[in-house]
Design a protein around this motif. Structure first.
Motif, PDB file in Angstrom:
ATOM      1  N   ARG A  56       0.808  -1.218   0.000  1.00 39.16           N
ATOM      2  CA  ARG A  56       0.000   0.000   0.000  1.00 39.16           C
ATOM      3  C   ARG A  56       0.849   1.280   0.000  1.00 39.16           C
ATOM      4  N   ALA A  57       2.065   1.211   0.532  1.00 42.75           N
ATOM      5  CA  ALA A  57       2.898   2.417   0.606  1.00 42.75           C
ATOM      6  C   ALA A  57       3.089   3.009  -0.787  1.00 42.75           C
ATOM      7  N   ASP A  58       3.133   4.335  -0.842  1.00 43.45           N
ATOM      8  CA  ASP A  58       3.413   4.994  -2.124  1.00 43.45           C
ATOM      9  C   ASP A  58       4.906   4.972  -2.392  1.00 43.45           C
ATOM     10  N   VAL A  59       5.687   5.082  -1.321  1.00 46.35           N
ATOM     11  CA  VAL A  59       7.141   4.966  -1.451  1.00 46.35           C
ATOM     12  C   VAL A  59       7.671   4.231  -0.227  1.00 46.35           C
ATOM     13  N   ILE A  60       8.586   3.315  -0.462  1.00 48.03           N
ATOM     14  CA  ILE A  60       9.298   2.664   0.643  1.00 48.03           C
ATOM     15  C   ILE A  60      10.664   3.328   0.754  1.00 48.03           C
ATOM     16  N   ILE A  61      11.004   3.686   1.990  1.00 49.73           N
ATOM     17  CA  ILE A  61      12.333   4.264   2.220  1.00 49.73           C
ATOM     18  C   ILE A  61      13.151   3.248   3.019  1.00 49.73           C
ATOM     19  N   GLN A  62      14.447   3.161   2.724  1.00 46.38           N
ATOM     20  CA  GLN A  62      15.338   2.327   3.535  1.00 46.38           C
ATOM     21  C   GLN A  62      16.611   3.139   3.729  1.00 46.38           C
ATOM     22  N   LYS A  63      16.664   3.823   4.885  1.00 49.85           N
ATOM     23  CA  LYS A  63      17.729   4.801   5.059  1.00 49.85           C
ATOM     24  C   LYS A  63      18.894   4.266   5.892  1.00 49.85           C
ATOM     25  N   SER A  64      19.249   3.011   5.679  1.00 53.08           N
ATOM     26  CA  SER A  64      20.290   2.363   6.485  1.00 53.08           C
ATOM     27  C   SER A  64      21.642   3.062   6.346  1.00 53.08           C
ATOM     28  N   LEU A  65      22.384   3.059   7.449  1.00 54.14           N
ATOM     29  CA  LEU A  65      23.753   3.601   7.420  1.00 54.14           C
ATOM     30  C   LEU A  65      24.719   2.510   6.965  1.00 54.14           C
TER      31      LEU A  65
ATOM     32  N   VAL B 158      11.202   2.336  -4.409  1.00 48.52           N
ATOM     33  CA  VAL B 158      12.059   2.397  -3.217  1.00 48.52           C
ATOM     34  C   VAL B 158      13.099   3.499  -3.367  1.00 48.52           C
ATOM     35  N   VAL B 159      13.266   4.271  -2.289  1.00 45.77           N
ATOM     36  CA  VAL B 159      14.382   5.227  -2.202  1.00 45.77           C
ATOM     37  C   VAL B 159      15.241   4.737  -1.046  1.00 45.77           C
ATOM     38  N   ALA B 160      16.497   4.403  -1.327  1.00 42.45           N
ATOM     39  CA  ALA B 160      17.298   3.747  -0.292  1.00 42.45           C
ATOM     40  C   ALA B 160      18.738   4.257  -0.306  1.00 42.45           C
TER      41      ALA B 160
ATOM     42  N   THR C 283      15.547   1.186 -11.347  1.00 47.75           N
ATOM     43  CA  THR C 283      14.662   0.309 -10.562  1.00 47.75           C
ATOM     44  C   THR C 283      14.416   0.888  -9.168  1.00 47.75           C
ATOM     45  N   GLY C 284      14.750   2.149  -8.983  1.00 48.27           N
ATOM     46  CA  GLY C 284      14.571   2.817  -7.698  1.00 48.27           C
ATOM     47  C   GLY C 284      15.580   3.951  -7.627  1.00 48.27           C
ATOM     48  N   TYR C 285      15.709   4.560  -6.434  1.00 49.76           N
ATOM     49  CA  TYR C 285      16.717   5.610  -6.282  1.00 49.76           C
ATOM     50  C   TYR C 285      17.698   5.246  -5.181  1.00 49.76           C
ATOM     51  N   LEU C 286      18.973   5.524  -5.440  1.00 50.09           N
ATOM     52  CA  LEU C 286      20.012   5.358  -4.420  1.00 50.09           C
ATOM     53  C   LEU C 286      20.486   6.742  -4.002  1.00 50.09           C
ATOM     54  N   VAL C 287      20.600   6.947  -2.700  1.00 48.40           N
ATOM     55  CA  VAL C 287      20.992   8.260  -2.196  1.00 48.40           C
ATOM     56  C   VAL C 287      22.044   8.067  -1.107  1.00 48.40           C
ATOM     57  N   ASP C 288      22.984   8.987  -1.022  1.00 46.66           N
ATOM     58  CA  ASP C 288      23.960   8.932   0.052  1.00 46.66           C
ATOM     59  C   ASP C 288      23.218   9.002   1.394  1.00 46.66           C
ATOM     60  N   PRO C 289      23.562   8.126   2.357  1.00 47.00           N
ATOM     61  CA  PRO C 289      22.766   8.096   3.600  1.00 47.00           C
ATOM     62  C   PRO C 289      22.779   9.415   4.381  1.00 47.00           C
TER      63      PRO C 289
ATOM     64  N   ALA D  57      14.639  13.335   0.428  1.00 45.72           N
ATOM     65  CA  ALA D  57      13.335  14.010   0.355  1.00 45.72           C
ATOM     66  C   ALA D  57      12.981  14.323  -1.105  1.00 45.72           C
ATOM     67  N   ASP D  58      13.946  14.814  -1.878  1.00 46.34           N
ATOM     68  CA  ASP D  58      13.682  15.169  -3.281  1.00 46.34           C
ATOM     69  C   ASP D  58      13.192  13.973  -4.084  1.00 46.34           C
ATOM     70  N   ARG D  59      13.896  12.855  -3.905  1.00 49.04           N
ATOM     71  CA  ARG D  59      13.519  11.651  -4.668  1.00 49.04           C
ATOM     72  C   ARG D  59      12.131  11.169  -4.281  1.00 49.04           C
TER      73      ARG D  59
END
Ligand code: UDP
Length: 404
Positions: free
Chosen positions: A301-310, A328-330, A345-351, A358-360
């Motif tokens: 159901r989520a519109d976006v899944i975030i995985q902000k692991s260090l 997924v933005v992770a 297949t998603g977005y990768l961002v520096d943790p 937020a932008d992605r």
């Protein structure tokens, strides 16, 4: 649990099934045992719950043992886990003694002699090998990123690792030059038929969201993770604050507390305190519950899944969301980079890049077509590389090779 191997044919095709049976046939008279330290909570338990029944179903007698330890033991092993990921540690004799002694005791009442191959998962039961008369191959499967371990701890653990026949890691980058034991890479995988990943109808999704008090009148941003500082739940809240400035939405943080993870309760209560102050309209929802169908429902159901692991050994939560075609933005860390191809297949961002996250997320919340397209591509990548049938084949082939 409880699926037959045939149930997977429709998902992975005949050829994959043929390969599995061919590999299993060579091991029909053999028996294998997995040892880890928890039946639930976290990725290892998740994998074993699917893998062990399937190994049996293809005809290889396979057991699963759980190391018993006191809360003190799990406090120590959690510190070890953190230190292997780069944290500081005061490695005292007392800690070492408790760690080893628990393994000694466990090995006295855990009879493994009759098994042809023993697979030990993660650091908790690692020293067991020291306390058996070894007459079969032993495999150490370590699920975390070993590239920056606490030096002294690694030196201490290495004494045990050196006794193993093979070490399995999740990523090429985790291989250690200072380890003489052969190192192989197995990517973790998800079970598409488990209650966590199986297709769910709208009715069930609605029922579960209602049961856990998650309204669906606004878009949902969600992170599913043990309450652990490495998963950076506080960072997720920061990201959410920025997203909220542009798009009205809710944040759901859903986490379980694993038996072998005593810190999770503290992390959870700290989050509760923190969100109490900024959560006047109830838009941040914290859920501490181990419920597979709920996780499934949220990931769908989520519109976006975030995985902000260090740090992230692999990140099954990412695989699970990709399989469900949810964007997924992770963080661009560890095993997540094996799974997501950035902008495809998603977005990768520096943790550390809160703004970037937020932008992605805002982009995906606004552009439904883009989100759908990414989701579709992501699912195919998971089908090709990260399903449990592939992991099963990896194990069957390695065990056969070691028993030659
Ligand atoms: N998980 C869960 N409930 C939760 C939080 C996590 O069932 O509230 C599951 C999650 O769905 C995934 C596993 O625990 O299957 C976490 O694996 P991952 O590799 O992402 O991280 P780990 O916990 O092993 O560090």
């Amino acid at each position: 649990m409880g699926h037959n191997i045939e149930d997977y044919t429709g998902i992975v095709g005949d050829k994959a099934m043929y390969d599995l049976h061919s590999a299993a046939r060579r091991l029909y008279s053999r028996s294998v045992v997995h040892v880890n330290s928890t039946y639930y909570g976290g990725g290892v338990a998740e994998i074993l719950s699917a893998l062990v029944p399937l190994m049996n179903d293809v005809g290889v007698a396979t057991g699963w043992r759980q190391l018993r330890g006191s809360p003190d033991f799990f406090n120590v092993t959690k510190k070890f886990h953190n230190a292997l990921q780069g944290d500081v540690l005061n490695l005292t004799d007392m800690k070492k003694k408790l760690y080893v002694q628990t393994n000694v005791e466990f090995s006295t009442y855990t009879h493994l002699q009759n098994h042809n191959c023993i697979i030990v998962h993660d650091p908790q039961p690692l020293p067991m090998i020291r306390f058996y008369r070894k007459h079969q191959p032993w495999i150490w499967r370590i699920h975390i990123d070993l590239s920056h371990p606490h030096e002294k701890l690694w030196e201490f653990l290495k004494n045990y690792v050196l006794r193993y026949d093979v070490v399995i890691l999740s990523h090429e980058k985790y291989k250690r030059k200072d380890l003489h034991v052969e190192q192989r890479i197995f990517h973790p995988a998800i079970d598409p038929l488990s209650s966590k990943n199986i297709e769910l109808g709208e009715k069930t999704i609605n029922k579960f969201l209602k049961k856990f008090n998650v309204p669906d009148d606004k878009p949902i941003l969600c992170q599913i993770s043990r309450f652990d500082k490495w998963k950076d739940p506080e960072g997720v809240i920061e990201v959410y604050r920025r997203v909220r400035e542009k798009v009205d939405c809710r944040l759901v943080l859903c986490g379980s507390t694993a038996v072998d993870d005593p810190e999770s309760y503290q992390v959870f209560t700290r989050l509760q305190r923190r969100t109490n102050n900024m959560n006047k309209n109830g838009d941040i929802i914290l859920i501490a519950s181990e419920n597979n169908v709920l996780v499934n429902a949220l990931q769908r159901r989520a519109d976006v899944i975030i995985q902000k692991s260090l740090r992230e050994g692999f990140g099954l939560t990412v695989t699970e969301a990709l399989w469900k075609e949810t964007p997924v933005v992770a963080s661009k860390v560890g095993g997540i980079t094996l799974q997501i191809e950035d902008s495809k297949t998603g977005y990768l961002v520096d943790p550390q890049d809160t703004e970037g996250f937020a932008d992605r997320i805002v982009t995906l919340l606004k552009d439904k077509a883009l989100a759908r397209d990414m989701g579709k591509k992501a699912k195919e990548k998971v089908r090709e590389k990260f399903l449990i049938t592939r992991l099963l084949l990896d194990y069957l082939e390695l065990i056969h090779e070691l028993l030659q």
